[in-house]
Design an enzyme around this catalytic site. Structure first.
Site, PDB file in Angstrom:
ATOM      1  N   PRO A 177      42.679  39.889  31.055  1.00 39.53           N
ATOM      2  CA  PRO A 177      41.527  40.238  31.868  1.00 39.53           C
ATOM      3  C   PRO A 177      41.865  41.063  33.111  1.00 39.53           C
ATOM      4  O   PRO A 177      42.883  40.837  33.759  1.00 39.53           O
ATOM      5  CB  PRO A 177      40.942  38.884  32.278  1.00 39.53           C
ATOM      6  N   ASN A 178      40.982  42.002  33.374  1.00 41.37           N
ATOM      7  CA  ASN A 178      41.022  42.880  34.558  1.00 41.37           C
ATOM      8  C   ASN A 178      42.120  43.942  34.510  1.00 41.37           C
ATOM      9  O   ASN A 178      42.204  44.783  35.409  1.00 41.37           O
ATOM     10  CB  ASN A 178      41.145  42.058  35.862  1.00 41.37           C
ATOM     11  N   ARG A 201      41.869  48.581  40.735  1.00 36.34           N
ATOM     12  CA  ARG A 201      41.975  47.262  41.353  1.00 36.34           C
ATOM     13  C   ARG A 201      43.255  47.125  42.187  1.00 36.34           C
ATOM     14  O   ARG A 201      44.338  47.552  41.734  1.00 36.34           O
ATOM     15  CB  ARG A 201      41.906  46.153  40.280  1.00 36.34           C
ATOM     16  N   TYR A 233      49.151  46.465  42.328  1.00 35.78           N
ATOM     17  CA  TYR A 233      49.415  46.889  40.946  1.00 35.78           C
ATOM     18  C   TYR A 233      49.727  48.379  40.797  1.00 35.78           C
ATOM     19  O   TYR A 233      50.061  48.830  39.701  1.00 35.78           O
ATOM     20  CB  TYR A 233      48.221  46.511  40.053  1.00 35.78           C
ATOM     21  N   ASN A 251      50.637  40.778  28.528  1.00 35.38           N
ATOM     22  CA  ASN A 251      50.376  40.425  29.920  1.00 35.38           C
ATOM     23  C   ASN A 251      49.079  39.621  29.907  1.00 35.38           C
ATOM     24  O   ASN A 251      47.990  40.180  29.843  1.00 35.38           O
ATOM     25  CB  ASN A 251      50.220  41.682  30.794  1.00 35.38           C
ATOM     26  N   ALA A 292      45.386  36.782  34.471  1.00 34.48           N
ATOM     27  CA  ALA A 292      45.043  35.499  35.115  1.00 34.48           C
ATOM     28  C   ALA A 292      45.183  34.316  34.156  1.00 34.48           C
ATOM     29  O   ALA A 292      45.442  33.188  34.593  1.00 34.48           O
ATOM     30  CB  ALA A 292      43.625  35.563  35.672  1.00 34.48           C
ATOM     31  N   GLU A 333      56.665  38.507  27.803  1.00 33.11           N
ATOM     32  CA  GLU A 333      55.545  38.415  28.750  1.00 33.11           C
ATOM     33  C   GLU A 333      55.850  39.334  29.934  1.00 33.11           C
ATOM     34  O   GLU A 333      56.949  39.283  30.494  1.00 33.11           O
ATOM     35  CB  GLU A 333      55.398  36.964  29.227  1.00 33.11           C
ATOM     36  N   HIS A 370      54.581  40.953  33.714  1.00 33.78           N
ATOM     37  CA  HIS A 370      53.699  40.974  34.884  1.00 33.78           C
ATOM     38  C   HIS A 370      54.083  42.155  35.744  1.00 33.78           C
ATOM     39  O   HIS A 370      55.267  42.356  36.037  1.00 33.78           O
ATOM     40  CB  HIS A 370      53.812  39.673  35.684  1.00 33.78           C
ATOM     41  N   ARG A 413      53.996  35.566  45.064  1.00 32.82           N
ATOM     42  CA  ARG A 413      52.588  35.687  45.426  1.00 32.82           C
ATOM     43  C   ARG A 413      52.005  34.294  45.714  1.00 32.82           C
ATOM     44  O   ARG A 413      52.744  33.362  46.005  1.00 32.82           O
ATOM     45  CB  ARG A 413      51.860  36.425  44.310  1.00 32.82           C
TER      46      ARG A 413
HETATM   47  C1  DQA Z   1      49.371  39.881  36.634  1.00 34.55           C
HETATM   48  C2  DQA Z   1      49.529  38.744  37.640  1.00 34.55           C
HETATM   49  C3  DQA Z   1      48.401  37.739  37.514  1.00 34.55           C
HETATM   50  O1  DQA Z   1      48.543  36.689  38.448  1.00 34.55           O
HETATM   51  C4  DQA Z   1      47.059  38.400  37.766  1.00 34.55           C
HETATM   52  O2  DQA Z   1      46.005  37.502  37.560  1.00 34.55           O
HETATM   53  C5  DQA Z   1      46.872  39.646  36.962  1.00 34.55           C
HETATM   54  C6  DQA Z   1      48.014  40.541  36.756  1.00 34.55           C
HETATM   55  C7  DQA Z   1      50.428  40.972  36.815  1.00 34.55           C
HETATM   56  O3  DQA Z   1      50.567  41.794  35.921  1.00 34.55           O
HETATM   57  O4  DQA Z   1      51.092  41.046  37.859  1.00 34.55           O
HETATM   58  O5  DQA Z   1      45.755  39.974  36.574  1.00 34.55           O
HETATM   59  O6  DQA Z   1      49.538  39.360  35.341  1.00 34.55           O
END
Ligand code: DQA
Length: 157
Positions: A9-10, A17, A22, A73, A76, A97, A99, A106
């Site tokens: 998501p997102n 964003r 990011y 990835n 959240a 995985e 990030h 964080r």
């Molecule tokens: C994320 C880190 C997560 O905590 C966050 O909710 C994201 C992006 C990252 O790629 O750093 O949406 O997965």
């Protein structure tokens, strides 16, 4: 060799964003870069992004028998989703995985990955380059698995 790239998501909002966290690259730009480096190594990539947990679970299940590895990835859902963790464990494919940010420096709620236990390894904090690192790692893992399987086949002859 085929690898699925699954984005949570997102991540479709990358480039818009929280650029301070990011960076400025869009998801499309990240995928284009991955595609060109994968193509150089004869690897096919399949991209998937969803904001919905169940759709991500469905996609992971569909990977079985279709791809040799997964780059994910979970965004959240990393911090909440037992369902995604279980789906990854169920298909038991080599998985990296990723990030973009370093989740370990964080907020406290981001510092725990529920999904990571079902992955071969985790890359965090290297920005979009992390996806490239994941591709290199997964290619290596899949090549090693293939070599072992072929050696076993030859032994059985
Ligand atoms: C994320 C880190 C997560 O905590 C966050 O909710 C994201 C992006 C990252 O790629 O750093 O949406 O997965």
């Amino acid at each position: 060799m085929k690898i699925a790239v699954i984005q949570g998501p997102n991540l479709n909002m990358l480039g818009v964003r929280e650029k301070n966290v990011y960076g400025p690259m869009t998801l499309e730009q990240i995928h284009e870069q991955m595609k060109s480096s994968a193509a150089q190594n004869g690897i096919e990539l399949e991209f998937f992004q969803s904001n919905l947990e169940g759709e991500i679970v469905d996609k992971i299940q569909e990977c079985l028998g279709e791809v040799q590895g997964i780059i994910i990835n979970p965004a959240a859902y990393t911090h909440t989703s037992i369902a995604i963790r279980d789906a990854l464990a169920a298909v038991a494919l080599p998985t990296v995985e990723v990030h973009i940010s370093n989740i370990y420096k964080r907020e406290e709620f981001r510092q725990k990955s529920i999904t990571a236990a079902s992955s071969t390894g985790v890359i965090a904090g290297f920005g979009p380059f992390g996806y490239h690192m994941a591709l290199i790692a997964l290619t290596q893992i899949c090549t090693e698995i293939k070599a072992i399987e072929e050696a076993q086949k030859n032994q059985a002859k």
